[in-house]
Design an enzyme around this catalytic site. Structure first.
Site, PDB file in Angstrom:
ATOM      1  N   LEU A 185      51.972   5.524  92.666  1.00  0.00           N
ATOM      2  CA  LEU A 185      51.817   5.236  94.252  1.00  0.00           C
ATOM      3  C   LEU A 185      53.522   5.631  94.475  1.00  0.00           C
ATOM      4  O   LEU A 185      53.409   5.651  95.627  1.00  0.00           O
ATOM      5  CB  LEU A 185      50.736   4.431  94.460  1.00  0.00           C
ATOM      6  CG  LEU A 185      49.565   4.531  94.718  1.00  0.00           C
ATOM      7  CD1 LEU A 185      48.780   3.231  94.725  1.00  0.00           C
ATOM      8  CD2 LEU A 185      48.827   5.802  94.807  1.00  0.00           C
ATOM      9  N   MET A 318      51.795  -6.470  82.800  1.00  0.00           N
ATOM     10  CA  MET A 318      52.816  -5.909  82.288  1.00  0.00           C
ATOM     11  C   MET A 318      53.576  -5.481  83.340  1.00  0.00           C
ATOM     12  O   MET A 318      54.449  -4.521  83.441  1.00  0.00           O
ATOM     13  CB  MET A 318      52.307  -4.442  81.723  1.00  0.00           C
ATOM     14  CG  MET A 318      51.453  -4.192  80.846  1.00  0.00           C
ATOM     15  SD  MET A 318      51.136  -2.504  79.573  1.00  0.00           S
ATOM     16  CE  MET A 318      50.926  -2.878  77.978  1.00  0.00           C
ATOM     17  N   HIS A 444      62.963 -16.713 113.727  1.00  0.00           N
ATOM     18  CA  HIS A 444      63.127 -15.595 114.967  1.00  0.00           C
ATOM     19  C   HIS A 444      63.913 -14.691 114.502  1.00  0.00           C
ATOM     20  O   HIS A 444      64.938 -15.172 115.305  1.00  0.00           O
ATOM     21  CB  HIS A 444      62.002 -16.637 115.171  1.00  0.00           C
ATOM     22  CG  HIS A 444      61.912 -15.295 116.805  1.00  0.00           C
ATOM     23  ND1 HIS A 444      60.950 -14.621 116.404  1.00  0.00           N
ATOM     24  CD2 HIS A 444      62.658 -15.151 117.870  1.00  0.00           C
ATOM     25  CE1 HIS A 444      60.370 -13.455 117.380  1.00  0.00           C
ATOM     26  NE2 HIS A 444      61.900 -13.814 118.570  1.00  0.00           N
TER      27      HIS A 444
HETATM   28  P1  FAD Z   1      60.461  -2.886  77.339  1.00  0.00           P
HETATM   29  O1  FAD Z   1      61.328  -3.258  78.133  1.00  0.00           O
HETATM   30  O2  FAD Z   1      59.442  -1.584  77.260  1.00  0.00           O
HETATM   31  O3  FAD Z   1      61.072  -2.933  76.381  1.00  0.00           O
HETATM   32  C1  FAD Z   1      60.816  -2.318  74.629  1.00  0.00           C
HETATM   33  C2  FAD Z   1      62.696  -2.626  73.579  1.00  0.00           C
HETATM   34  O4  FAD Z   1      61.986  -2.436  72.877  1.00  0.00           O
HETATM   35  C3  FAD Z   1      63.049  -0.716  74.114  1.00  0.00           C
HETATM   36  O5  FAD Z   1      63.979  -1.073  74.704  1.00  0.00           O
HETATM   37  C4  FAD Z   1      62.703  -0.468  72.565  1.00  0.00           C
HETATM   38  O6  FAD Z   1      62.995   1.090  72.699  1.00  0.00           O
HETATM   39  C5  FAD Z   1      62.543  -1.441  71.748  1.00  0.00           C
HETATM   40  N1  FAD Z   1      61.977  -1.269  70.943  1.00  0.00           N
HETATM   41  C6  FAD Z   1      60.759  -0.908  69.872  1.00  0.00           C
HETATM   42  N2  FAD Z   1      60.390  -1.338  69.073  1.00  0.00           N
HETATM   43  C7  FAD Z   1      60.900  -1.305  68.345  1.00  0.00           C
HETATM   44  C8  FAD Z   1      61.914  -1.208  67.298  1.00  0.00           C
HETATM   45  N3  FAD Z   1      60.919  -1.239  66.070  1.00  0.00           N
HETATM   46  N4  FAD Z   1      63.003  -1.532  66.663  1.00  0.00           N
HETATM   47  C9  FAD Z   1      63.832  -1.792  67.824  1.00  0.00           C
HETATM   48  N5  FAD Z   1      64.127  -1.706  69.492  1.00  0.00           N
HETATM   49  C10 FAD Z   1      62.727  -1.505  69.508  1.00  0.00           C
HETATM   50  N6  FAD Z   1      57.302  -3.990  85.678  1.00  0.00           N
HETATM   51  C11 FAD Z   1      58.376  -4.767  87.069  1.00  0.00           C
HETATM   52  O7  FAD Z   1      58.113  -6.449  86.847  1.00  0.00           O
HETATM   53  N7  FAD Z   1      58.703  -4.654  88.484  1.00  0.00           N
HETATM   54  C12 FAD Z   1      59.034  -3.524  88.335  1.00  0.00           C
HETATM   55  O8  FAD Z   1      59.365  -2.405  89.979  1.00  0.00           O
HETATM   56  C13 FAD Z   1      58.586  -2.453  87.527  1.00  0.00           C
HETATM   57  N8  FAD Z   1      59.238  -0.668  87.729  1.00  0.00           N
HETATM   58  C14 FAD Z   1      58.108  -0.516  86.714  1.00  0.00           C
HETATM   59  C15 FAD Z   1      58.460   1.857  86.451  1.00  0.00           C
HETATM   60  C16 FAD Z   1      57.802   1.655  86.117  1.00  0.00           C
HETATM   61  C17 FAD Z   1      58.249   3.630  86.208  1.00  0.00           C
HETATM   62  C18 FAD Z   1      57.293   1.688  84.510  1.00  0.00           C
HETATM   63  C19 FAD Z   1      57.107   2.772  83.267  1.00  0.00           C
HETATM   64  C20 FAD Z   1      57.739   0.600  84.404  1.00  0.00           C
HETATM   65  C21 FAD Z   1      57.618   0.093  85.445  1.00  0.00           C
HETATM   66  N9  FAD Z   1      57.403  -1.793  85.816  1.00  0.00           N
HETATM   67  C22 FAD Z   1      57.655  -2.875  85.994  1.00  0.00           C
HETATM   68  C23 FAD Z   1      56.780  -2.408  83.880  1.00  0.00           C
HETATM   69  C24 FAD Z   1      58.447  -3.285  82.735  1.00  0.00           C
HETATM   70  O9  FAD Z   1      59.080  -2.428  82.950  1.00  0.00           O
HETATM   71  C25 FAD Z   1      57.464  -3.351  82.104  1.00  0.00           C
HETATM   72  O10 FAD Z   1      56.705  -4.893  82.232  1.00  0.00           O
HETATM   73  C26 FAD Z   1      58.933  -4.622  81.039  1.00  0.00           C
HETATM   74  O11 FAD Z   1      59.723  -3.223  80.771  1.00  0.00           O
HETATM   75  C27 FAD Z   1      58.967  -4.708  79.954  1.00  0.00           C
HETATM   76  O12 FAD Z   1      59.982  -5.271  78.554  1.00  0.00           O
HETATM   77  P2  FAD Z   1      59.594  -5.940  77.726  1.00  0.00           P
HETATM   78  O13 FAD Z   1      60.809  -6.449  76.785  1.00  0.00           O
HETATM   79  O14 FAD Z   1      58.296  -6.538  77.391  1.00  0.00           O
HETATM   80  O15 FAD Z   1      60.048  -4.384  77.038  1.00  0.00           O
HETATM   81  P1  NAD Z   2      47.974   1.056  86.146  1.00  0.00           P
HETATM   82  O1  NAD Z   2      47.304   0.032  85.519  1.00  0.00           O
HETATM   83  O2  NAD Z   2      49.142  -0.141  87.336  1.00  0.00           O
HETATM   84  O3  NAD Z   2      47.299   2.226  87.077  1.00  0.00           O
HETATM   85  C1  NAD Z   2      46.559   3.194  86.655  1.00  0.00           C
HETATM   86  C2  NAD Z   2      45.437   3.278  87.202  1.00  0.00           C
HETATM   87  O4  NAD Z   2      44.682   4.717  86.735  1.00  0.00           O
HETATM   88  C3  NAD Z   2      44.117   2.549  87.361  1.00  0.00           C
HETATM   89  O5  NAD Z   2      44.188   2.669  89.263  1.00  0.00           O
HETATM   90  C4  NAD Z   2      42.951   3.119  86.640  1.00  0.00           C
HETATM   91  O6  NAD Z   2      41.850   2.667  87.577  1.00  0.00           O
HETATM   92  C5  NAD Z   2      43.704   4.831  86.602  1.00  0.00           C
HETATM   93  N1  NAD Z   2      43.288   5.457  85.908  1.00  0.00           N
HETATM   94  C6  NAD Z   2      42.546   4.924  84.487  1.00  0.00           C
HETATM   95  N2  NAD Z   2      41.952   5.699  83.546  1.00  0.00           N
HETATM   96  C7  NAD Z   2      42.182   6.892  84.947  1.00  0.00           C
HETATM   97  C8  NAD Z   2      41.825   8.392  84.395  1.00  0.00           C
HETATM   98  N3  NAD Z   2      41.743   8.804  82.981  1.00  0.00           N
HETATM   99  N4  NAD Z   2      42.002   9.344  85.407  1.00  0.00           N
HETATM  100  C9  NAD Z   2      41.818   8.509  86.358  1.00  0.00           C
HETATM  101  N5  NAD Z   2      42.507   7.547  86.830  1.00  0.00           N
HETATM  102  C10 NAD Z   2      42.344   6.837  85.991  1.00  0.00           C
HETATM  103  O7  NAD Z   2      49.143   1.941  85.092  1.00  0.00           O
HETATM  104  P2  NAD Z   2      50.218   2.363  85.623  1.00  0.00           P
HETATM  105  O8  NAD Z   2      50.782   3.199  86.956  1.00  0.00           O
HETATM  106  O9  NAD Z   2      50.583   3.792  84.667  1.00  0.00           O
HETATM  107  O10 NAD Z   2      51.361   1.488  85.259  1.00  0.00           O
HETATM  108  C11 NAD Z   2      51.494   0.838  83.980  1.00  0.00           C
HETATM  109  C12 NAD Z   2      52.024  -0.428  84.057  1.00  0.00           C
HETATM  110  O11 NAD Z   2      53.175  -0.554  84.388  1.00  0.00           O
HETATM  111  C13 NAD Z   2      51.526  -1.457  84.852  1.00  0.00           C
HETATM  112  O12 NAD Z   2      50.764  -2.272  83.834  1.00  0.00           O
HETATM  113  C14 NAD Z   2      52.591  -2.201  85.549  1.00  0.00           C
HETATM  114  O13 NAD Z   2      52.214  -3.762  85.679  1.00  0.00           O
HETATM  115  C15 NAD Z   2      53.407  -1.595  85.413  1.00  0.00           C
HETATM  116  N6  NAD Z   2      54.306  -1.416  86.620  1.00  0.00           N
HETATM  117  C16 NAD Z   2      54.763  -2.397  87.275  1.00  0.00           C
HETATM  118  C17 NAD Z   2      55.604  -1.419  88.712  1.00  0.00           C
HETATM  119  C18 NAD Z   2      55.572  -2.655  89.754  1.00  0.00           C
HETATM  120  O14 NAD Z   2      55.731  -3.990  89.088  1.00  0.00           O
HETATM  121  N7  NAD Z   2      56.284  -2.527  90.616  1.00  0.00           N
HETATM  122  C19 NAD Z   2      55.688  -0.717  88.666  1.00  0.00           C
HETATM  123  C20 NAD Z   2      55.267   0.611  87.589  1.00  0.00           C
HETATM  124  C21 NAD Z   2      55.002   0.146  86.759  1.00  0.00           C
END
Ligand code: FAD
Ligand code: NAD
Length: 466
Positions: A185, A318, A444
């Site tokens: 979305l 996540m 407000h």
């Molecule tokens: P990560 O951020 O995934 O970091 C893990 C790191 O470990 C990576 O840099 C990887 O390269 C490194 N790594 C892996 N294996 C090894 C290894 N063996 N040796 C060395 N390095 C390694 N969350 C929010 O709260 N708000 C948001 O707005 C939001 N937007 C998102 C938008 C998108 C498009 C995506 C994909 C995710 C979003 N998320 C958001 C989710 C958020 O990015 C993750 O929940 C968060 O980054 C998790 O943090 P982490 O530290 O667990 O792992």
């Molecule tokens: P998500 O779990 O938010 O949504 C996945 C969606 O795909 C669900 O609605 C599910 O029902 C649907 N789905 C699953 N399998 C399907 C299929 N085969 N066909 C059609 N629909 C299917 O996962 P995401 O959007 O990929 O995001 C991944 C993670 O990254 C989430 O856990 C989210 O917390 C994190 N994230 C967070 C933010 C934020 O905090 N604003 C932004 C981006 C990502």
């Protein structure tokens, strides 16, 4: 030299853990396999997606909302190349900021893949040689990767994940988004705002299906107004990419009916999976569960004493802020403290327009648990601030205990609710009641007044402006 703690992964879990542990006087090594620090969040997640959401929102407002404000904009053009270039700059600055923080806190950074030799010896594999680090404790913060079943034929060219979507620099005519969750979305609305025809295929009967159903319905209404098209209760049975387009086969659930959509891109956003490849967990006997998550106890220690795991690689939402809290928890535990996280109070936000934000239990969860509750609701269209800015979609919904009035959940769809939600989180941290929320003076005109009004509504239908 022997480190007190070696952190593997530099995302918001890992780098925050490293800083907090260093603040507590521990000697820290941080291993990151990529050349830039910050993990998914800074490089290909939270920050770049919000940068493109902001740019596309400016364009959309200029194209569709300026006229009503009495502003004429001629020759308006969305330059996606420039938007991506600005996004890259933001990412670069933010990642360099983390580098600076590592130096400031005297954290030793190693670039390479970290893997276990023993529980006290970590191998760092780099392109120009290997290094072994001696360590007392280890924190695994290796994050997650997109779920990508083989039927999607992921080619990173036409069938893409969020990572590739963030670098598209020519506005596509049509995009199919598989999954109506947060990524689908948010990124779907980036492209819809720029004029792309976006079809969302969602397996469930609602979008953002884990959030409060009222929020899901309200957001669906707003995104349809934006022009996004939804196939709810549908799945994808296959995708055929060519060099310049792809054909997505969509199937209605419980039916044999299928149809094809030809699009420039198919964005697969159906969830993410924990990432543990390359860690050599077998060497130390760390267990993962059926979803590939590293199993941890209440202070995030794995089945092997002295090895901890945090963030996306363990159970729970996540989210970057959840990973950060866990990073701090482990650091403080290792520093001798007794920290605690209330997982019920981790807010969730969707950065569409209107935004969606929530904390605590949904109404569906309260119903299922049999907990008695009261509901208060206030619509943004009744708020002076919203009428002034013409952001009238959405509401605030307050759920409190029927007898004690303690706040149990607060859910909102509306303008800037990503920020507004913090009032509810703070109050719930202090176990406040809806009455407490209602009695606080709110400035407000602000969007926050909708919170007060919803709380007034929950405590005896006393909302003033509705
Ligand atoms: P990560 O951020 O995934 O970091 C893990 C790191 O470990 C990576 O840099 C990887 O390269 C490194 N790594 C892996 N294996 C090894 C290894 N063996 N040796 C060395 N390095 C390694 N969350 C929010 O709260 N708000 C948001 O707005 C939001 N937007 C998102 C938008 C998108 C498009 C995506 C994909 C995710 C979003 N998320 C958001 C989710 C958020 O990015 C993750 O929940 C968060 O980054 C998790 O943090 P982490 O530290 O667990 O792992
Ligand atoms: P998500 O779990 O938010 O949504 C996945 C969606 O795909 C669900 O609605 C599910 O029902 C649907 N789905 C699953 N399998 C399907 C299929 N085969 N066909 C059609 N629909 C299917 O996962 P995401 O959007 O990929 O995001 C991944 C993670 O990254 C989430 O856990 C989210 O917390 C994190 N994230 C967070 C933010 C934020 O905090 N604003 C932004 C981006 C990502």
């Amino acid at each position: 030299m022997k480190y007190d703690v070696t952190v593997i992964g530099s995302g918001p879990g890992g780098y925050v853990c490293a800083i907090r542990a260093a603040q507590l006087g521990l000697r820290i090594a941080l291993i990151e396999k990529y050349n830039t620090l910050g993990g998914t969040c800074l490089n290909v997640g939270c920050i770049p997606s919000k940068a493109l959401l902001d740019s596309s929102e400016h364009y959309h407002n200029a194209a569709h909302r300026f006229a009503e404000h009495g502003i004429t904009a001629t020759g308006l053009k969305a330059d996606l190349k420039q938007m991506v270039a600005r996004k890259n700059q933001v990412v670069d600055q933010t990642s360099k900021g983390v580098e600076f923080l590592m130096k400031k806190n005297k954290v030793d950074v190693f670039t390479g893949v970290g893997s276990f030799v023993t529980k006290n010896k970590i191998l760092v594999t780099t392109s120009d040689g290997n290094k072994e680090l001696e360590t007392d404790k280890v924190v695994i913060a290796t994050g997650s990767k997109p779920v990508m079943p083989a039927i999607f034929n992921y080619d990173k060219n036409r069938v893409i994940s969020s990572t590739e979507a963030l670098n598209i620099d020519k506005i596509p005519a049509r995009m199919v988004v598989v999954g109506g969750g947060v990524i689908g979305l948010e990124l779907g609305s980036v492209f819809a705002r720029l004029g792309t025809a976006v079809d969302v295929v969602e397996y469930m009967d609602s979008i953002i299906p884990t959030m409060d159903a009222d929020c899901s319905r309200e957001l669906l209404r707003s995104l349809k107004k934006l022009g996004m098209n939804f196939y709810l209760g549908h799945g994808v049975t296959g995708v055929k990419p060519t060099k310049t387009s792809c054909t997505v086969t969509v199937k209605k659930n419980n039916s044999e009916d299928t149809f094809d959509i030809k699009a420039d891109y198919c964005l697969v956003s159906i969830g993410r999976r924990p990432y543990t490849e390359g860690l050599n967990l077998e060497a130390v006997g760390i267990k993962t569960d059926e979803k590939g998550r590293i199993e941890v106890n209440s202070h995030l220690e794995t089945s092997v004493p002295g090895i901890f795991a945090i963030g996306d690689v363990v159970r729970g939402a996540m989210l970057a802020h959840k990973a950060e809290e866990e990073g701090v928890l482990v650091a403080e535990y290792l520093g001798g403290g007794k920290p605690h996280i209330d997982y019920n109070l981790i807010p969730g936000v969707v950065y569409t327009w209107p935004e969606v934000a929530a904390v605590g239990k949904t109404e569906e969860e309260l119903k299922a648990s049999g907990q008695p509750y009261k509901v208060g609701k206030f619509m943004f269209k009744a708020l002076g601030r919203s009428r002034a800015s013409m952001d009238t979609d959405g509401f605030v919904k307050v759920l409190s205990h029927k007898d004690t009035d303690e706040l149990l959940g607060v859910h909102m769809v509306g303008p800037r609710v990503a920020d507004v939600i913090m009032e509810a989180v703070a109050l719930m941290e202090f176990r406040a009641s809806a009455e407490d929320m209602a009695r606080i003076c709110h400035p407000h005109p602000t969007y926050t007044e909708a919170v007060k009004e919803a709380a007034l509504d929950a405590t005896g239908k006393r909302a003033i402006h509705m």
